[in-house]
Enzyme design. Structure first.
Site, short mmCIF file in Angstrom:
data_model
loop_
_atom_site.label_atom_id
_atom_site.label_comp_id
_atom_site.label_asym_id
_atom_site.label_seq_id
_atom_site.Cartn_x
_atom_site.Cartn_y
_atom_site.Cartn_z
N ASP A 13 1.08 -1.25 0.12
CA ASP A 13 0.02 -0.23 -0.17
C ASP A 13 0.63 1.27 -0.06
OD1 ASP A 13 -1.76 1.87 0.73
OD2 ASP A 13 -3.13 0.55 1.51
N GLN A 14 1.01 2.42 -1.06
CA GLN A 14 1.40 3.66 -1.22
C GLN A 14 3.23 2.99 -1.48
OE1 GLN A 14 -0.65 6.27 1.12
NE2 GLN A 14 1.52 7.37 1.61
N CYS A 53 -6.53 4.57 -2.79
CA CYS A 53 -6.70 3.26 -2.10
C CYS A 53 -8.05 2.60 -2.52
CB CYS A 53 -6.54 3.06 -1.12
SG CYS A 53 -5.50 3.59 0.34
N HIS A 103 -9.65 -2.66 1.73
CA HIS A 103 -10.88 -0.89 1.43
C HIS A 103 -12.06 -1.37 0.78
CE1 HIS A 103 -10.24 3.35 2.38
NE2 HIS A 103 -11.22 2.77 3.41
N ASP A 292 -1.53 -0.86 -4.75
CA ASP A 292 -2.15 0.07 -5.31
C ASP A 292 -2.13 1.23 -5.65
OD1 ASP A 292 -1.60 1.01 -2.44
OD2 ASP A 292 -3.67 0.94 -1.70
N HIS A 293 -0.64 2.41 -4.66
CA HIS A 293 -0.79 3.65 -5.46
C HIS A 293 0.91 4.12 -5.36
CE1 HIS A 293 -1.78 4.77 -1.94
NE2 HIS A 293 -3.07 4.25 -2.02
#
Length: 505
Positions: A13-14, A53, A103, A292-293
């Site tokens: 994540d991130q 997200c 999420h 995700d990003h």
């Protein structure tokens, strides 16, 4: 023995893909990820469908852009009627399970997963809905702020660390259960961690790994507010930048903690890969690692995500497994491509699937073919006043929003995206072609209307549902203790035999 391939999806994540140009950079202390990279197809330029997200994860699950799912922001409902890769694999006979974050927003908290081993770290309701009717509004109780930067440092535990400790623990236990083959179906386990997402806090032993790292300084220094592009100015305001003074040491500490948490994840992932090895599952398990990003990590003075700049929009992607030859692919690809790739890896007949998608399977590209479409991105959440879109085609990236000046970057000669070529006479034909392509692919006026209607509906529903007795949608794991270990409706000999791995000779 059934050798239909198993699938292990590892999601970060991130995590910015700029630090994974060919697997993890040498300066990263990630031995397990580096070993995985050595046997993986590595995608140096993979992009998120949306740099936030919830819309990114819905797109990852479905292969559909946010404009097609209606999942525009971090409080947008993911419709239960849209098939995901978990649905498609399950229809084909796979056991599907999720440990960690996805999420999902809305009453459906499974979206095709047969089992979900943990709750989520973030809420499943409509409370985080932006409002285009209030442009520039900052919602203090849930918007990001730069306290994550000024508060960066060391802690033994945190909200994020507690969650990922649990995510890893349950993923390990599930792999050991699957190794015992009590269920003869092939399986797809997704272990989705919330790190290295801010807050930028890590444990001492990971912090110590990066004391003198070359990665503590941004490549592009902070740009003064008045000189930022229009969207970056909105992100500065959304992140409440006037309330914080960010020092060079704050930047170094934040990046150091982010890097430390990447090493923490490496350790978590190493445990899962070791179980595959020890239990003889590696040779018939496909492994997909992605995020995700990304995170801007102070580049240009920007933090977190919500931007089409490389740090925010580019993500790592590696795929390993039986029949996959290691190597590097520089062709731009999308997180949208993961869902159809998983279906192909499982040898599911995609012609039988009920929905056309925006991604395309990566297997042809991995086998020497070519990609047929450019990479598309959308963003319609906090920090915007109307939807933004982007096209990455070859070496160029084109960012467009009806409220902002367009941006055109040549990423081959200008990887830091410092020179906007949109008004450059030498690129006028290219600019015109990109603009034509945008209007052919998107009805931006309708996109804007759809987002505003969705926001208005969700604000009305949320206002009602928080009054009186509340019925949360947050996932509650069912541990089914009455069916675990030894109970008196079981035969002790059978229990102990089935639970042992390897089996007693």
């Amino acid at each position: 023995m059934n050798r239909t391939p198993n699938i292990l999806v590892l999601m970060l994540d991130q995590a910015t893909g700029t630090l994974f140009p060919d697997g993890p950079l040498n300066a990263l202390h990630t031995p397990n990820l580096k070993r995985l990279a050595e046997r993986s197809k590595r995608f140096s330029h993979c992009y998120t469908p949306s740099p936030l997200c919830v819309p990114a994860r819905a797109a990852f699950m479905t292969g559909l852009l946010p404009s097609r799912t209606g999942v525009y922001d971090n409080a947008a409902e993911f419709p239960a009627s849209i098939p995901t890769f978990a649905h498609n694999l399950r229809r084909a006979g796979y056991y599907t399970a999720l440990s960690g974050k996805m999420h999902f927003v809305g009453p459906d908290q499974l979206h095709g997963f047969e089992e979900r081993l943990t709750t989520d770290i973030y809420p499943a309701d409509f409370g985080w809905t932006p409002d285009y009717q209030k442009p520039g509004e900052r919602v203090d109780w849930w918007y990001h702020n730069l306290g994550s930067v000024t508060g960066a440092g060391v802690a033994e535990t945190s909200n994020q660390l507690e969650f990922d400790d649990e995510t890893g623990f349950h993923a390990e236990a599930e792999l050991l259960r699957l190794a015992r083959r009590l269920d003869d179906r092939p399986w797809c386990l997704t272990a989705s961690f919330t790190h290295p997402h801010d807050p930028y806090v890590t444990r001492q032993r990971y912090w110590d790994l990066y004391e003198n790292s070359d990665l503590l300084e941004p490549i592009t220094a902070a740009i003064e507010f008045d000189e930022q592009d229009a969207h970056s100015k909105r992100l500065y305001l959304a992140n409440d930048h006037t309330r914080f003074v960010i020092t060079p040491e704050d930047i170094r500490r934040s990046r150091r903690a982010w890097l430390g948490n990447l090493s923490y994840l490496d350790e978590q992932i190493g445990k899962l890969l070791a179980i595959l090895d020890r239990c003889g599952m590696t040779d018939h398990t496909h492994i997909v690692l992605c995020a995700d990003h990304g995170d801007m990590l102070g580049e240009r003075g920007l933090w977190f995500k919500m931007s089409f700049f490389e740090g925010s929009s580019r993500v790592p992607l590696m795929i390993a497994g039986p029949g996959i030859e290691a190597g590097l692919i520089d062709t731009p690809v999308s997180l949208l491509d993961v869902a159809p790739t998983l279906v192909d890896l499982a040898s599911v007949n995609s012609s039988e699937l009920p929905l056309s998608i925006d991604g395309e399977s990566l297997l042809p590209l991995m086998n020497g073919g070519r990609r047929h479409t450019p990479v598309l991105m959308e963003y319609a959440a906090e920090g915007t006043v109307t939807p933004m879109v982007s096209i990455r085609d070859g070496r160029y990236k084109f960012n467009y929003c009806t409220e902002d000046p367009p941006q055109l970057f040549d990423l081959e000669t200008d990887p830091a995206e410092s020179t906007n070529l949109a008004d450059h006479p030498d690129h006028s034909e290219r600019f015109t072609a990109f603009l034509k392509d945008v209007h052919a692919r998107w009805d931006l006026a309708q996109f804007d209307r759809d987002v505003r209607l969705s926001q208005a509906r969700r604000h009305a529903v949320y206002e009602a549902l928080v009054k009186g007795r509340q019925h949360p949608w947050d996932f509650e794991p069912n541990k089914r203790s009455h069916d675990r270990y030894m109970r008196n409706h079981m035969d002790l000999n059978v229990v102990e035999s089935r639970a042992r791995f390897p089996k007693e000779e």
